[in-house]
Design a protein around this motif. Structure first.
Motif, mmCIF file in Angstrom:
data_model
loop_
_atom_site.group_PDB
_atom_site.id
_atom_site.type_symbol
_atom_site.label_atom_id
_atom_site.label_comp_id
_atom_site.label_asym_id
_atom_site.label_seq_id
_atom_site.Cartn_x
_atom_site.Cartn_y
_atom_site.Cartn_z
ATOM 1 N N SER A 146 32.979 69.378 -74.292
ATOM 2 C CA SER A 146 33.498 68.040 -74.011
ATOM 3 C C SER A 146 32.997 67.496 -72.671
ATOM 4 C CB SER A 146 35.026 68.053 -74.009
ATOM 5 O OG SER A 146 35.531 68.824 -72.934
ATOM 6 N N SER A 147 32.018 68.194 -72.084
ATOM 7 C CA SER A 147 31.479 67.793 -70.785
ATOM 8 C C SER A 147 29.991 67.526 -70.904
ATOM 9 C CB SER A 147 31.692 68.916 -69.745
ATOM 10 O OG SER A 147 33.029 69.362 -69.706
ATOM 11 N N LEU A 148 29.524 66.545 -70.178
ATOM 12 C CA LEU A 148 28.088 66.369 -70.047
ATOM 13 C C LEU A 148 27.752 66.257 -68.568
ATOM 14 C CD1 LEU A 148 26.946 63.201 -69.333
ATOM 15 C CD2 LEU A 148 27.929 62.776 -71.564
ATOM 16 N N VAL A 149 26.533 66.612 -68.225
ATOM 17 C CA VAL A 149 26.078 66.498 -66.844
ATOM 18 C C VAL A 149 24.961 65.466 -66.782
ATOM 19 C CG1 VAL A 149 26.766 68.835 -66.239
ATOM 20 C CG2 VAL A 149 24.447 68.418 -67.089
ATOM 21 N N VAL A 150 24.813 64.867 -65.615
ATOM 22 C CA VAL A 150 23.797 63.838 -65.424
ATOM 23 C C VAL A 150 22.823 64.329 -64.359
ATOM 24 C CG1 VAL A 150 23.370 61.405 -64.890
ATOM 25 C CG2 VAL A 150 25.564 62.099 -65.911
ATOM 26 N N GLY A 151 21.528 64.302 -64.675
ATOM 27 C CA GLY A 151 20.534 64.749 -63.708
ATOM 28 C C GLY A 151 19.336 65.370 -64.381
ATOM 29 N N ASP A 152 18.619 66.187 -63.629
ATOM 30 C CA ASP A 152 17.387 66.799 -64.095
ATOM 31 C C ASP A 152 17.688 68.176 -64.693
ATOM 32 O OD1 ASP A 152 14.894 68.059 -64.332
ATOM 33 O OD2 ASP A 152 14.067 66.916 -62.665
ATOM 34 N N PRO A 153 17.402 68.396 -65.980
ATOM 35 C CA PRO A 153 17.685 69.703 -66.584
ATOM 36 C C PRO A 153 17.006 70.858 -65.851
ATOM 37 C CG PRO A 153 17.142 68.087 -68.272
ATOM 38 C CD PRO A 153 16.857 67.436 -66.959
ATOM 39 N N ALA A 154 15.802 70.634 -65.330
ATOM 40 C CA ALA A 154 15.093 71.703 -64.614
ATOM 41 C C ALA A 154 15.866 72.123 -63.364
ATOM 42 C CB ALA A 154 13.689 71.249 -64.245
ATOM 43 N N ILE A 155 16.471 71.164 -62.685
ATOM 44 C CA ILE A 155 17.259 71.483 -61.489
ATOM 45 C C ILE A 155 18.509 72.246 -61.883
ATOM 46 C CG2 ILE A 155 18.574 70.496 -59.575
ATOM 47 C CD1 ILE A 155 16.527 68.234 -59.471
#
Length: 337
Positions: free
Chosen positions: A39-48
């Motif tokens: 139920s969570s998503l993250v925002v940003g660069d997957p590589a980081i």
């Protein structure tokens, strides 16, 4: 994979990738149950994020938000990548880091406005890096107000033992005094009352701190308490609010911690921040009120000095996520017929 038509409870922004944001996000994700991660998503660069997971020894996988083949156990990522050739050195202020932090927040706002996420959780950014990148905001709260077109916003520091809401925040002390007006005090109390009611309190007890030592001591140390704050409180009382003040700032926070009040309205940044951080530094959550989107945040900085060393503690991020889930649950209840 979570159906795209079903909003995620929380969207967690990376913050400045040169700081501890990616690490504490991954620690928080690793501590979640599978259902909570779904139920969570993250925002940003997957590589980081992958690098951060490896840094702390967490077995996490990440997949782009709209990737059809996303595995059930992968963390969904709303992808925001640094432009080619932009350097973001670890543990240092950089325009690249400031720009990434800004673009992650902007993306999270779009996700909430599009109905794909309910509540934003922000990892820390660095204001100098933000300004170096050309984004001249006083921090997350001002940025979110600008991105959403909100006329004003309020900073709440919430903890189990003491909570404060601020009449003004990131301005000089000289400017903060000028911002103590009847209208702003009234709006701050109204925002705090509405939030606490939404969180389940039927009749919040609110204290308004004085501005001057001993609330001006009858005008000897300044007349703002008698001339501005007291009339605002009287007017709010007549409208039915359970509010008291002005109460001398050297006693009001103690009284609140003893259980007399649910919320203290502080007149300026340090008046409210110092007591809360002294009492509940690790568990205090920064909550933005008065915006068309809901947002919680850690109440600490980027900690460049320990970034990317696997040392960062995610206790505060966990508290911010837990508070955001309570807000998301409230949004679910409001939308249920």
């Amino acid at each position: 994979m979570k159906p795209s038509s079903h909003p995620y409870d929380i969207a967690i922004t990376m913050g400045d990738p040169a700081g501890i944001g990616p690490e504490i996000i991954c620690r928080a994700l690793a501590a979640m149950s599978p259902a909570e991660r779904a139920s969570s998503l993250v925002v940003g660069d997957p590589a980081i994020y992958r690098r951060a997971a490896a840094t702390i020894g967490a077995e996490l996988t990440f997949a782009a938000l709209d990737e059809a083949a996303q595995a059930d156990d992968s963390v969904a990522v709303a992808v925001v990548e640094a432009p080619d050739g932009v350097e973001i050195p670890d543990g240092r202020i950089s325009a690249g880091g400031g720009d990434m932090a800004f673009r992650c927040v902007s993306s999270a706002v779009e996700l909430v406005q599009a109905g794909r996420a309910r509540v934003i959780v922000t990892a820390p950014l660095n204001k100098a890096a933000l300004h170096e990148a050309g984004h001249h905001y006083d921090g997350h709260t001002g940025m979110l107000a600008s991105l959403t077109g909100a006329p004003s916003s309020f900073m709440l520091l919430a903890s189990e033992t003491l909570s404060t809401l601020h009449v003004s925040t990131h301005v000089s002390l000289r400017c903060a005094i000028d911002r103590v007006t009847e209208s702003r005090i009234t709006e701050t109390v109204e925002a705090g009352h509405a939030h606490l009611v939404a969180m389940g309190l039927t009749r919040p007890r609110i204290a308004v701190a004085g501005l001057n030592p001993h609330c001006g001591e009858g005008g000897i140390f300044g007349d703002e308490d008698d001339r501005i704050i007291a009339p605002a409180v009287r007017s709010l009382k007549l409208r039915g609010y359970d509010v008291q003040g002005p109460i001398s700032a050297d006693t009001v926070f103690y009284r609140a911690r003893q259980g007399e009040f649910d919320l203290v309205v502080a007149q300026y940044h340090d008046q409210g921040h110092i007591p809360v951080k002294l009492i509940a530094f690790d568990t205090t959550v920064n909550v933005s009120l008065g915006l068309p989107v809901q947002r919680t945040s850690v109440d600490h900085g980027t900690a460049f000095d320990i970034a990317w060393q696997g040392k960062a503690d995610a206790t505060n991020m966990g508290a911010a996520i837990a508070y955001a889930r309570r807000l998301a649950a409230g949004k679910d209840e409001q939308s249920t017929p």
